[in-house]
Design a protein around this motif. Structure first.
Motif, mmCIF file in Angstrom:
data_model
loop_
_atom_site.group_PDB
_atom_site.id
_atom_site.type_symbol
_atom_site.label_atom_id
_atom_site.label_comp_id
_atom_site.label_asym_id
_atom_site.label_seq_id
_atom_site.Cartn_x
_atom_site.Cartn_y
_atom_site.Cartn_z
ATOM 1 N N PHE A 8 -4.192 -1.950 7.202
ATOM 2 C CA PHE A 8 -3.232 -2.821 6.527
ATOM 3 C C PHE A 8 -1.995 -3.029 7.399
ATOM 4 C CE2 PHE A 8 0.538 -3.212 3.777
ATOM 5 C CZ PHE A 8 0.232 -4.401 3.132
ATOM 6 N N SER A 9 -1.529 -1.961 8.031
ATOM 7 C CA SER A 9 -0.335 -2.066 8.874
ATOM 8 C C SER A 9 -0.572 -3.007 10.056
ATOM 9 C CB SER A 9 0.061 -0.673 9.371
ATOM 10 O OG SER A 9 1.202 -0.745 10.195
ATOM 11 N N VAL A 12 0.870 -1.171 0.000
ATOM 12 C CA VAL A 12 0.000 0.000 0.000
ATOM 13 C C VAL A 12 0.904 1.217 0.000
ATOM 14 C CG1 VAL A 12 -1.701 1.330 1.300
ATOM 15 C CG2 VAL A 12 -1.897 -1.160 1.188
ATOM 16 N N THR A 13 0.761 2.069 -1.012
ATOM 17 C CA THR A 13 1.693 3.175 -1.197
ATOM 18 C C THR A 13 0.929 4.484 -1.334
ATOM 19 O OG1 THR A 13 3.201 1.711 -2.386
ATOM 20 C CG2 THR A 13 3.595 4.071 -2.588
ATOM 21 N N ARG A 14 1.329 5.478 -0.539
ATOM 22 C CA ARG A 14 0.735 6.820 -0.651
ATOM 23 C C ARG A 14 1.725 7.763 -1.309
ATOM 24 N NH1 ARG A 14 -2.342 9.078 4.566
ATOM 25 N NH2 ARG A 14 -2.513 10.805 3.088
ATOM 26 N N GLN A 15 1.176 8.679 -2.120
ATOM 27 C CA GLN A 15 1.985 9.720 -2.741
ATOM 28 C C GLN A 15 1.253 11.046 -2.590
ATOM 29 O OE1 GLN A 15 2.420 7.585 -6.619
ATOM 30 N NE2 GLN A 15 4.593 8.010 -6.384
ATOM 31 N N ASP A 16 1.550 11.755 -1.519
ATOM 32 C CA ASP A 16 0.991 13.081 -1.287
ATOM 33 C C ASP A 16 2.056 14.099 -1.690
ATOM 34 O OD1 ASP A 16 -1.155 11.723 -0.239
ATOM 35 O OD2 ASP A 16 -0.513 11.952 1.839
ATOM 36 N N PRO A 64 6.736 2.240 -0.323
ATOM 37 C CA PRO A 64 5.724 1.193 -0.108
ATOM 38 C C PRO A 64 5.693 0.723 1.342
ATOM 39 C CG PRO A 64 7.647 0.287 -1.234
ATOM 40 C CD PRO A 64 7.854 1.771 -1.154
ATOM 41 N N ASN A 65 4.463 0.550 1.858
ATOM 42 C CA ASN A 65 4.270 0.037 3.216
ATOM 43 C C ASN A 65 5.069 0.832 4.243
ATOM 44 O OD1 ASN A 65 2.774 -1.878 1.854
ATOM 45 N ND2 ASN A 65 4.258 -3.524 2.123
ATOM 46 N N LEU A 66 4.996 2.152 4.146
ATOM 47 C CA LEU A 66 5.822 3.007 4.997
ATOM 48 C C LEU A 66 5.519 2.787 6.478
ATOM 49 C CD1 LEU A 66 7.850 5.262 5.466
ATOM 50 C CD2 LEU A 66 6.021 6.922 5.019
ATOM 51 N N SER A 67 4.243 2.714 6.848
ATOM 52 C CA SER A 67 3.912 2.549 8.267
ATOM 53 C C SER A 67 4.393 1.201 8.798
ATOM 54 C CB SER A 67 2.402 2.691 8.473
ATOM 55 O OG SER A 67 1.690 1.723 7.730
ATOM 56 N N VAL A 68 4.369 0.172 7.948
ATOM 57 C CA VAL A 68 4.880 -1.141 8.355
ATOM 58 C C VAL A 68 6.385 -1.056 8.590
ATOM 59 C CG1 VAL A 68 5.152 -3.559 7.682
ATOM 60 C CG2 VAL A 68 3.052 -2.321 7.083
ATOM 61 N N GLY A 85 8.378 15.280 3.971
ATOM 62 C CA GLY A 85 8.303 14.365 2.838
ATOM 63 C C GLY A 85 9.533 13.509 2.636
ATOM 64 N N ARG A 86 10.399 13.396 3.656
ATOM 65 C CA ARG A 86 11.613 12.580 3.544
ATOM 66 C C ARG A 86 11.697 11.618 4.730
ATOM 67 N NH1 ARG A 86 13.546 13.173 -1.431
ATOM 68 N NH2 ARG A 86 15.647 12.660 -0.750
ATOM 69 N N VAL A 87 12.154 10.405 4.451
ATOM 70 C CA VAL A 87 12.438 9.426 5.493
ATOM 71 C C VAL A 87 13.926 9.512 5.803
ATOM 72 C CG1 VAL A 87 12.408 6.993 6.141
ATOM 73 C CG2 VAL A 87 10.577 7.920 4.706
ATOM 74 N N GLN A 88 14.254 9.831 7.045
ATOM 75 C CA GLN A 88 15.651 10.027 7.439
ATOM 76 C C GLN A 88 16.074 8.960 8.439
ATOM 77 O OE1 GLN A 88 15.746 14.009 9.022
ATOM 78 N NE2 GLN A 88 15.565 14.965 7.009
#
Length: 242
Positions: free
Chosen positions: A152-153, A103-107, A224-228, A202-205
């Motif tokens: 989903f998570s 599950v992928t979000r693109q905001d 993809p599956n960022l919260s997981v 908007g960045r994963v560090q």
């Protein structure tokens, strides 16, 4: 949740139409005056041509909207055990959480220097079958995406945690994790070295103890599956701290 295909673009058409009506009225007034005083209405022809441009634009938009290929009405929902998609006049497909690969979000925020707007996109990719892609044409897109992502998570984390315990390495787009650490290809860092993982602007560090700059930075939109990933990474990091 369903899409709303085909709303007429009033915000773009009304101002242009009003301009065309004003120019048309002005051009006709001058043409009548020229005909009465000089017997030559065509002196106002350039203004008439100018007025025809916005009127022609409105006519083109209206014609294109009336005779366009209309997208089908689509319903998408999620429930306790998965998600489903129904197309008007077509089939209904249901996928259990275990049948969904990601599950992928693109905001994405777009700014032109004066105004800004954020577009939203949600992609549900089943293990087998066509992707389910949702955008801003779906009413209530943002709360729906948040609710589905959380559900989903909750279903996916125990499954992926068991895979990690079994020694597997799990990929999340550009990075992957296992019980020893996180990385990309040969570039890896152990969980004991990871101070924290942040999501900012908007960045994963991924930050390492003692470093001022992030050890790795990745785009959050399209992750993809960022919260997981965040849940599992935090659990593994805390486990290695104890």
């Amino acid at each position: 949740m369903r899409n709303e295909p085909g709303d007429f673009p009033w915000s773009a058409v009304l101002p242009v139409g009003a301009l065309g009506a004003f120019l048309g009225w002005l051009a006709l007034s001058y043409a009548i005056e020229d005909q009465r005083e000089q017997g030559a209405w065509y002196h106002s022809l350039p203004l008439l041509v100018l007025a025809a441009l916005p009127v022609g634009f409105v006519g083109y938009v209206l014609f294109s909207w009336l005779f366009r290929a209309r997208p089908p009405q689509v319903w998408v929902a999620w429930y306790e055990h998965g998600a489903l998609r129904h197309v008007d006049g077509g089939e209904t497909r249901a996928y259990a959480w275990d049948e969904i690969a990601s599950v992928t979000r693109q905001d994405v925020k777009v700014t032109n220097g004066v105004t800004s707007a954020t577009t939203h996109r949600l992609t549900i990719r089943p293990e087998h079958g066509a992707e389910i892609v949702l955008g801003d044409e779906f009413d209530g897109m943002v709360p729906f995406a948040e609710g589905l992502g959380d559900a989903f998570s909750r279903a996916r984390v125990p499954r992926d945690a068991a895979r990690l315990d079994a020694g597997e390495r799990i990929g999340f787009g550009l990075v992957d994790i296992d019980v020893s650490g996180v990385g990309q290809g040969d570039r890896r860092i152990g969980w004991r070295e990871v101070e924290r993982i942040d999501v900012k602007l908007g960045r994963v560090q991924i930050r390492r103890h003692g470093d001022r700059k992030p050890w790795m930075t990745l785009p959050a939109p399209g992750f993809p599956n960022l919260s997981v990933f965040l849940t599992l990474a935090d659990a593994l990091r805390r486990h290695h701290e104890s």
